[in-house]
Write a protein that holds these residues in place. Structure first.
Motif, PDB file in Angstrom:
ATOM      1  N   VAL A  83       8.965   5.561  41.623  1.00  0.00           N
ATOM      2  CA  VAL A  83       7.905   6.586  41.535  1.00  0.00           C
ATOM      3  C   VAL A  83       8.247   7.631  40.471  1.00  0.00           C
ATOM      4  O   VAL A  83       7.387   8.042  39.686  1.00  0.00           O
ATOM      5  N   LEU A  84       9.528   8.031  40.413  1.00  0.00           N
ATOM      6  CA  LEU A  84       9.952   9.000  39.396  1.00  0.00           C
ATOM      7  C   LEU A  84       9.690   8.449  37.990  1.00  0.00           C
ATOM      8  O   LEU A  84       9.115   9.145  37.132  1.00  0.00           O
ATOM      9  N   THR A  85      10.093   7.194  37.756  1.00  0.00           N
ATOM     10  CA  THR A  85       9.936   6.597  36.426  1.00  0.00           C
ATOM     11  C   THR A  85       8.470   6.371  36.101  1.00  0.00           C
ATOM     12  O   THR A  85       8.033   6.578  34.961  1.00  0.00           O
ATOM     13  N   CYS A  87       5.902   8.139  37.209  1.00  0.00           N
ATOM     14  CA  CYS A  87       5.278   9.432  36.905  1.00  0.00           C
ATOM     15  C   CYS A  87       5.676   9.923  35.522  1.00  0.00           C
ATOM     16  O   CYS A  87       4.848  10.435  34.762  1.00  0.00           O
ATOM     17  N   TRP A  88       6.933   9.753  35.185  1.00  0.00           N
ATOM     18  CA  TRP A  88       7.435  10.161  33.873  1.00  0.00           C
ATOM     19  C   TRP A  88       6.696   9.392  32.775  1.00  0.00           C
ATOM     20  O   TRP A  88       6.156   9.961  31.816  1.00  0.00           O
ATOM     21  N   THR A 123       5.862  13.311  42.498  1.00  0.00           N
ATOM     22  CA  THR A 123       7.245  12.845  42.550  1.00  0.00           C
ATOM     23  C   THR A 123       8.007  13.540  43.674  1.00  0.00           C
ATOM     24  O   THR A 123       8.708  12.895  44.465  1.00  0.00           O
ATOM     25  N   THR A 126       6.797  12.340  47.109  1.00  0.00           N
ATOM     26  CA  THR A 126       7.322  11.011  47.439  1.00  0.00           C
ATOM     27  C   THR A 126       8.782  11.092  47.833  1.00  0.00           C
ATOM     28  O   THR A 126       9.225  10.459  48.796  1.00  0.00           O
TER      29      THR A 126
ATOM     30  N   THR B  38      -0.963   5.184  41.370  1.00  0.00           N
ATOM     31  CA  THR B  38       0.317   5.687  41.860  1.00  0.00           C
ATOM     32  C   THR B  38       0.109   6.603  43.068  1.00  0.00           C
ATOM     33  O   THR B  38       0.957   6.666  43.961  1.00  0.00           O
TER      34      THR B  38
END
Lengths: 137, 131
Positions: A83-85, A87-88, A123, A126, B38
């Motif tokens: 999720v971090l990657t 969003c980035w 982020t 999550t 997402t």
């Protein structure tokens, strides 16, 4: 205009544009955006495949099963990483799309900031939810 | 506007559609769609943290007809963006720029994304449907 001033103007005109583009370039951030987009893309090749396989493994899972799958340490770590990657990567990609197609400056800036806010909040949310599931509370 | 008879940047209408144009535009479109998708991942993890009722509600929503259509769309968008993204990474390495290679890799990304989507949904159907 004084002779001195004219001389200064001429010098500015004759300055090679390369002088301003050298090093980190006129925006002072160099190829950081471009390179980060590629690095996150390369990471996402693997993380996205892991994500699809993991979701498929949860197809008919009831609450307890799904909970225990996400609570497994490696799954929790990879889910947060995914999720971090995402969003980035999404912020960098949406930035290009907004800059290309939104031509009213204030709308452009507002959208860019809004996308960043949503991405950071998403982020963090999550991360909190996964920690809640993984560590139990 | 300039008086000189310089060629202007052509309008989209005069271009013959080529596969390279489609893959480029669709890469952006799927990128935007996946950004929105997402939020669904966030919802799923949230429902899991919130408790059994929330989780069952989430499962019912993505298992509904509209939910399934969206999930199918996002599956293809993900695989398309993945396949075409790998193609772009290879091109960033300086490879595959000759026009025949460029066209071939475009088709490869399209066909690859469809094949992967079919594999995933065949698995879903064979294991007794979604959710």
């Amino acid at each position: 205009m004084s002779a001195n001033g004219q001389q200064h103007d001429v010098r500015t005109q004759l300055r090679n544009p390369l002088k301003r583009a050298r090093g980190l370039g006129s925006a002072q951030s160099g190829v950081g955006h471009w390179w980060t987009q590629r690095v996150t893309a390369a990471a996402l090749v693997f993380l996205a495949l892991w994500f699809v396989v993991t979701v498929l493994s949860m197809l008919h899972a009831d609450y307890a099963t799904a909970h225990s799958i996400v609570a497994k340490p490696w799954n929790a770590v990879l889910l947060v990483a995914f999720v971090l990657t995402v969003c980035w990567h999404a912020v960098l990609g949406l930035q290009i799309v907004i800059e290309d197609y939104v031509h009213t400056r204030w709308k452009e800036v507002a959208l860019l900031v809004l996308v960043k806010f949503i991405a950071v909040l998403g982020t963090l949310a999550t991360l909190m939810a996964v920690l809640h599931v993984a560590l139990g509370a | 506007m300039a008086d000189t008879q310089r060629p202007l940047s052509p309008h989209m209408g005069i271009y013959r559609w080529q596969v390279q144009m489609v893959t480029s535009i669709v890469h952006r479109a799927t990128g935007i769609a996946l950004s929105v998708g997402t939020l669904l991942v966030l919802w799923g993890v949230f429902s899991l943290a919130h408790g059994e009722d929330s989780y069952n509600q989430f499962k019912t929503c993505i298992g509904s007809p509209i939910g399934l259509v969206l999930m199918f769309g996002w599956t293809w968008a993900l695989f398309y963006h993945l396949c075409n993204g790998i193609r772009h990474l290879i091109q960033d390495g300086g490879m595959g720029y000759a026009i025949p290679q460029f066209v071939r890799s475009s088709w490869l990304a399209i066909v690859g994304s469809i094949v992967l989507t079919i594999i995933v949904w065949a698995y879903v159907l064979m294991s007794g449907g979604a959710a």
